[in-house]
Design an enzyme around this catalytic site. Sequence first.
Site, PDB file in Angstrom:
ATOM      1  N   ARG A 165      -5.903  81.091  32.759  1.00 43.15           N
ATOM      2  CA  ARG A 165      -6.519  82.320  33.244  1.00 43.15           C
ATOM      3  C   ARG A 165      -7.973  82.344  32.792  1.00 43.15           C
ATOM      4  NH1 ARG A 165      -2.763  85.732  35.307  1.00 43.15           N
ATOM      5  NH2 ARG A 165      -0.587  85.501  34.639  1.00 43.15           N
ATOM      6  N   ILE A 220       3.218  85.614  42.850  1.00 39.07           N
ATOM      7  CA  ILE A 220       4.660  85.810  42.837  1.00 39.07           C
ATOM      8  C   ILE A 220       5.013  87.257  43.147  1.00 39.07           C
ATOM      9  CG2 ILE A 220       4.948  86.412  40.394  1.00 39.07           C
ATOM     10  CD1 ILE A 220       7.288  84.353  40.364  1.00 39.07           C
ATOM     11  N   ASP A 221       4.050  88.184  42.892  1.00 35.57           N
ATOM     12  CA  ASP A 221       4.292  89.608  43.146  1.00 35.57           C
ATOM     13  C   ASP A 221       4.168  89.974  44.621  1.00 35.57           C
ATOM     14  OD1 ASP A 221       4.535  89.840  40.437  1.00 35.57           O
ATOM     15  OD2 ASP A 221       2.592  90.796  40.116  1.00 35.57           O
ATOM     16  N   MET A 377      11.472  82.708  33.103  1.00 33.89           N
ATOM     17  CA  MET A 377      12.457  81.811  33.717  1.00 33.89           C
ATOM     18  C   MET A 377      12.222  81.729  35.221  1.00 33.89           C
ATOM     19  SD  MET A 377      15.863  82.992  31.638  1.00 33.89           S
ATOM     20  CE  MET A 377      16.908  81.847  32.509  1.00 33.89           C
TER      21      MET A 377
END
Length: 472
Positions: A165, A220-221, A377
């Site tokens: 990041r 991913i959101d 995970m």
Amino acid sequence: MSSSVSNSDRKIVTGSAGYILEDVPHFTDDFPDCPTYPNPLQDNAAYSVVKQYFVDDDDTVPQKIVVHPDSPRGTHFRRAGPRQRVYFESDDVLACIVTCGGLCPGLNTVIREIVCGLSYMYGVKRILGIDGGYRGFYARNTIHLDTNTVNDIHRSGGTILGTSRGGHDTTKIVDSIQDRGINQVYIIGGDGSQKGAAAIFEEIRRRKLKVAVAGIPKTIDNDIPIIDRSFGFDTAVEEAQRAINAAHVEATSFENGIGLVKLMGRYSGFIAMYATLASRDVDCCLIPESPFFLEGPGGLFEFISKRLKESGHMVIVIAEGAGQDLLAESIEESKTLKDASGNKLLQDVGLWISQRIKDHFAKKMTLNLKYIDPTYMIRAVPSNASDNVCCTLLAQSAVHGVMAGYNGFTVGLVNGRHTYIPFYRITEKQNKVVTTDRMWARLLSSTNQPSFMKHDDIDSNQLVGEPGTMKW
């Protein structure tokens, strides 16, 4: 198409009946005499059976497909795909790929398919992987990539290139690109990384370098606007089922059992919403877009008590960004803290709400609450079959666009068609669940939970679903 208005940020083409094309930059905008070459695909055996394998230059995709008879044609984006002429000779290409931000299922698949697309479709032999995110450019860390190097990487989670990041220094990055002679840059990352890609593109343009910059959106959101969905989202929803199933087993095995699962979703609750709809074992879903309260009539505690009396157990799914307003004191202490990507650091709402539930029911009944946080995970698994296909098409579309001379774009699926979208449209806002839309109503009817919303909580801006919302 009747007129065109262009500046360094926006390239708008208008046509009849309210037609608007939000176009992406092209090499010919800055290099009018740029030479072109026949597309190698015309001699590619894999494409020989395709009746029409070149996309027409005038093909566009509408952003909005549900219209009325008198509606204007509206905003369109340029359709992705191979063109008859390309602006790079294969032997002259030095491409690089970088992955930025957090992990997401499918990163290795995108890397693999960019490399294979460049190699198999266009005969490119020189491809570099930038190690460790944006800072890898000026730290001079590179990995040589070829089809053998990437052959099996899609079977593993994470990214073989490493990521980080922050670390974005536009001047240093472009200096590195220029010094190495790189002329194609593929940036895989979320909205923050795409903002970085836009800055890199603008600096390259300012220096008048013939270097193409393309983004492949990764979140991913699923919080990137305009596009139907981002890669890795399907896998995340599927993997979330494992945690929800475990929570359900725990809850049903104990008296007054509660299984609480925290899922990703800093500002957007798509994973929690779709995982809930897919599971059918969830009794309550809490997301950032839908405020809730704990105490009093219609509150969460009342609903928990009611559900435990009815069923003897309960499963709650909460997105990481939900209920942050209820942690006001904690937020006051850390509201200025951010991670290296500039994201506000959130309090752990899962741990907090677990303790609040336990405290509330401590003297009223025996409660067995199990808290599960599968976040890392889920992020670390390889992509599933659906996402592998998605990654492949995104990567190939990006390669086709760059070879065709398009620049400063993000590739994305819009209404089922791959398109080239200007950076500014991807970074101008976030995609969020519209809680006055039918999909949220479907969830409420599935879980039979209250909305937890008072009339004053309803955002007037959410009364109509926005184009970026998932359309299923």
